[in-house]
Design a protein around this motif. Sequence first.
Motif, PDB file in Angstrom:
ATOM      1  N   GLY A 225       0.783  -1.223   0.000  1.00  0.00           N
ATOM      2  CA  GLY A 225       0.000   0.000   0.000  1.00  0.00           C
ATOM      3  C   GLY A 225       0.820   1.280   0.000  1.00  0.00           C
ATOM      4  O   GLY A 225       0.273   2.375  -0.063  1.00  0.00           O
ATOM      5  N   GLU A 226       2.139   1.158   0.065  1.00  0.00           N
ATOM      6  CA  GLU A 226       2.971   2.360   0.101  1.00  0.00           C
ATOM      7  C   GLU A 226       3.261   2.891  -1.297  1.00  0.00           C
ATOM      8  O   GLU A 226       3.150   2.175  -2.280  1.00  0.00           O
ATOM      9  CB  GLU A 226       4.322   2.035   0.739  1.00  0.00           C
ATOM     10  N   ILE A 227       3.646   4.177  -1.319  1.00  0.00           N
ATOM     11  CA  ILE A 227       4.335   4.698  -2.498  1.00  0.00           C
ATOM     12  C   ILE A 227       5.753   5.005  -2.029  1.00  0.00           C
ATOM     13  O   ILE A 227       5.952   5.832  -1.138  1.00  0.00           O
ATOM     14  CB  ILE A 227       3.698   5.986  -3.039  1.00  0.00           C
ATOM     15  N   VAL A 228       6.719   4.316  -2.623  1.00  0.00           N
ATOM     16  CA  VAL A 228       8.116   4.543  -2.248  1.00  0.00           C
ATOM     17  C   VAL A 228       8.853   5.126  -3.445  1.00  0.00           C
ATOM     18  O   VAL A 228       8.713   4.653  -4.567  1.00  0.00           O
ATOM     19  CB  VAL A 228       8.772   3.211  -1.810  1.00  0.00           C
ATOM     20  N   ALA A 229       9.643   6.169  -3.168  1.00  0.00           N
ATOM     21  CA  ALA A 229      10.387   6.807  -4.255  1.00  0.00           C
ATOM     22  C   ALA A 229      11.868   6.515  -4.134  1.00  0.00           C
ATOM     23  O   ALA A 229      12.401   6.435  -3.022  1.00  0.00           O
ATOM     24  CB  ALA A 229      10.147   8.310  -4.230  1.00  0.00           C
ATOM     25  N   VAL A 230      12.525   6.331  -5.243  1.00  0.00           N
ATOM     26  CA  VAL A 230      13.983   6.237  -5.268  1.00  0.00           C
ATOM     27  C   VAL A 230      14.473   7.390  -6.125  1.00  0.00           C
ATOM     28  O   VAL A 230      14.162   7.468  -7.319  1.00  0.00           O
ATOM     29  CB  VAL A 230      14.453   4.893  -5.861  1.00  0.00           C
ATOM     30  N   ILE A 231      15.209   8.298  -5.482  1.00  0.00           N
ATOM     31  CA  ILE A 231      15.696   9.445  -6.252  1.00  0.00           C
ATOM     32  C   ILE A 231      17.215   9.405  -6.303  1.00  0.00           C
ATOM     33  O   ILE A 231      17.862   8.734  -5.487  1.00  0.00           O
ATOM     34  CB  ILE A 231      15.218  10.780  -5.668  1.00  0.00           C
TER      35      ILE A 231
ATOM     36  N   LEU B 261      -2.941  -0.327  -4.854  1.00  0.00           N
ATOM     37  CA  LEU B 261      -1.763  -0.764  -5.588  1.00  0.00           C
ATOM     38  C   LEU B 261      -0.504  -0.187  -4.946  1.00  0.00           C
ATOM     39  O   LEU B 261      -0.419   1.002  -4.678  1.00  0.00           O
ATOM     40  CB  LEU B 261      -1.889  -0.275  -7.021  1.00  0.00           C
ATOM     41  N   THR B 262       0.460  -1.047  -4.670  1.00  0.00           N
ATOM     42  CA  THR B 262       1.732  -0.589  -4.118  1.00  0.00           C
ATOM     43  C   THR B 262       2.594  -0.058  -5.263  1.00  0.00           C
ATOM     44  O   THR B 262       2.619  -0.636  -6.344  1.00  0.00           O
ATOM     45  CB  THR B 262       2.464  -1.762  -3.432  1.00  0.00           C
ATOM     46  N   VAL B 263       3.305   1.026  -4.984  1.00  0.00           N
ATOM     47  CA  VAL B 263       4.062   1.674  -6.055  1.00  0.00           C
ATOM     48  C   VAL B 263       5.512   1.901  -5.670  1.00  0.00           C
ATOM     49  O   VAL B 263       5.805   2.378  -4.566  1.00  0.00           O
ATOM     50  CB  VAL B 263       3.425   3.042  -6.414  1.00  0.00           C
ATOM     51  N   LEU B 264       6.426   1.576  -6.566  1.00  0.00           N
ATOM     52  CA  LEU B 264       7.840   1.938  -6.406  1.00  0.00           C
ATOM     53  C   LEU B 264       8.190   2.829  -7.576  1.00  0.00           C
ATOM     54  O   LEU B 264       8.041   2.454  -8.737  1.00  0.00           O
ATOM     55  CB  LEU B 264       8.725   0.690  -6.391  1.00  0.00           C
TER      56      LEU B 264
END
Lengths: 290, 243, 310
Positions: B32-38, B194-197
């Motif tokens: 359920g998270e939205i995780v960002a990789v910057i 929807l889980t998002v990466l």
Amino acid sequence: MSMLIIQSLINGILMGGIYALYSAGFSLIFGVMGVVNIAHGDLLMLGAFITFWMFIGLGLDPFLTLPFSVAGLFVLGYLMQRLAINRVVGAPPIMSYILTFGMHLMISNLALVAWTADPRAVTTAYSGANLAFLGLTLPWIKLITFLISLGVIGLLYWLLNHSQTGRAIQATAQDREMARLTGIKVDRIYALTFGLGAAITGLAGSMVVAFQDVEPGMGLPYTIIAFCVVVLGGMGYIPGALIGGLILGIVGSVSTMLFTSGWSIAITFFLLYLMLLFRPAGITGKGIVE
Amino acid sequence: MHDAPLLNINGLEAFYGDVQVLWGVSLEVNPGEIVAVIGPNGAGKSTLLGCIMGLVKSRSSGSGPAVLYQGEALDGQKPEEVVAGGIALVPEGARVFPEMTCLDNLLLGAYLNKDRQQRQEVLEQVLGMFPRLKERVNQPAKTMSGGERQMLAIGRALMSRPDFLLLDEPSLGLHPLMTSTIFEGIQSINQQGLTVLLVEQKVTFALKMSDRGYVLEQGRVKLSASGEELMHDSYVKEAYLAV
Amino acid sequence: MPVKRTGFFIGLLVAVLFALLPFAGESYYIQLLTVIFYWIGLAACWNLMCGYTGYIDFGSAAYTGIGAYVAGIIMVRSGLPLLTTIPLAGLGAGVIALAVGWPTLRLRGAYFAIATFALAEALMQVAEEWTGLTEGGIGITIPQRLEEFDYYWLYLFLAALVVAITWWVEHHKHGYALKAIHEDEHAAAQVGINTHTIKLKTYVTSAFFIGMLGALEGSRLGYFKPDDVFDVHITIKMVIMSLLGGMGTVLGPVIGATFLQLIEDYLGAQFLNFYLVIIGAIIVCVIIFLPRGIVGSTIERLRLKFRRQP
């Protein structure tokens, strides 16, 4: 005299249907996998022999042998691709030329050893039946094979554009990695595509018995014709194979009537060369160009 | 919200030939998270996604598998197997199938679903979410604008009804207005479960909508915190939000 | 580079040893070697152009044909001695290669292959039909012939020469340019390599030697028709020999030609009809298991072996 030309034209068109059919298979294989199948004409030869042997051995009417030819060549094509050709799909094109050439040597010479070089004819009770139309003679068998060819090409085109499998084939051709990312098993698609191409070629071979005698060496000239058809119509473009096939059928028929075969071959090849130089995407302009 | 993580990456090392691009990367994504990789160009962000999808060979610097999804190792799986497991990737540059129509692209997204009816339903949903696509349904994808293609790529990924969505720089080369549309779309999808990466260069947008984020530099995780914290972190502000 | 120079001198030594062989050898082996040297020469020509650039030429037989006919026609019409007509044949082939190569080398991949093939076939038909010039299907009889040993030495010399040229190209700027074209022609052009000129030079050089070999062979046969000397199977043998041995290597065509010709000789005698099936099977197996050819795979394996670093 003009009657002769029109008759020649008709004969050319009827033959052109066959050219279009198996060249569509050739084009499909190149368009999807980038493989130039030099053994393609031999697949046609095998189809013709399946029909011959079933006709002689089992007394089957040639038209009834068609499903066996299709099924048999599909399986052969699938296996050829899975076991051997798949290894060269990503490799430089020369590998596929040589590999399929090696296969051509094997297939045509095994056939030669097994069945001898004697030409075999397939004649049925209705072989000579013609449709008389406006002073022209249209052999029934050739007419029917022409209609079947058109039908199958249409079916192929429909399959490629309106089924999930067809879309998967297109996707694999356009972006192989992305295709995998939509869950497509790319190796299986390649094998399926090759099997499909082989199957319709086998079908064409079975129907070719209406136009000529069957013998093991008949494959290579047909492969060369396939080259000409797809250059004309555009590599990898199925409707183009139809156009190219018909044109080549007509040109072949009319020119043998007008010139000696040597000059007409020379002219055909030279025109092919010019086509490659100035319009590699074919008449339709929709061919794949490198 | 914090059951076992959906995705677990442990000491991931990845190579392009002989060159190492990822060095012991560890991160996790909860359901359920939205995780960002910057991170900057060349940091290895795309490679990270590639490892998850089975496009890039990976191994772990420790023992055990490098990539765990729902507790099972993804190491060594082929892309088509990973996709079948419920993960979908929207690759960098959208990568729509250029000669196929918008509709065919979408239908292909549902390739693994044999149920025609279900496919139609999901199609309606996707077209509802991105009305622009509805207008372009029969156009060849190569004639669509950059933003439309990005929407199409996302829509295509959604057609497979994934549990986990990976996005590689969805805002790349897009007009700012289009970028908000895309991000709003991502948020609404996330709200539906929807889980998002998300791998991104447009740091502000990415961090604003993310629950958590990682900063990846030169193949290593430099920072990890919640989206809010990262936005106010002094290093991040200086390196990525320089005004 | 000491290793490379040594290789060259070893090759030279081997060639000299072979040159001395006729004084000791048995006639059968001399015959066999003559044919082998002929094919080494042809395969090396093909490899020089195509092995390095990656352009697949399926029309090389055009130049064996042109060579054979130019030499033959000159001899028949003007009575010039054989040895004079050989370089003229090479020249003729070279000039035509220049004209053909100029537009054709713009094509790539499959299209280049098909185009060269189409031209060669067209040329064969023209030779067939233009009876005024070539006697067409009736065939042409060559009035002069050399001694057996002369063919042995000439083929050995030409083969060694082409292999030496290949060696030189491999180790000098020209070779780097060709390989660069193979890797990425566009990038090569951008770096300032005049790709068109280099390709053309290589193509013409290759054709020049093919023409001379064809002319010699024509006189050795004594009598030929267009489909003997323009035969696409000549090209195919050249391609396969290069591939089998290893494209883009100096020794590849040498090994490939020797290997294939020996097999053909042995199988042709033993298995008659079946031998083409076996050749086909060998080709299929080599492509699948040794895609870089015999020499290429060996080089690759050696390279990996000596690269063991932590």
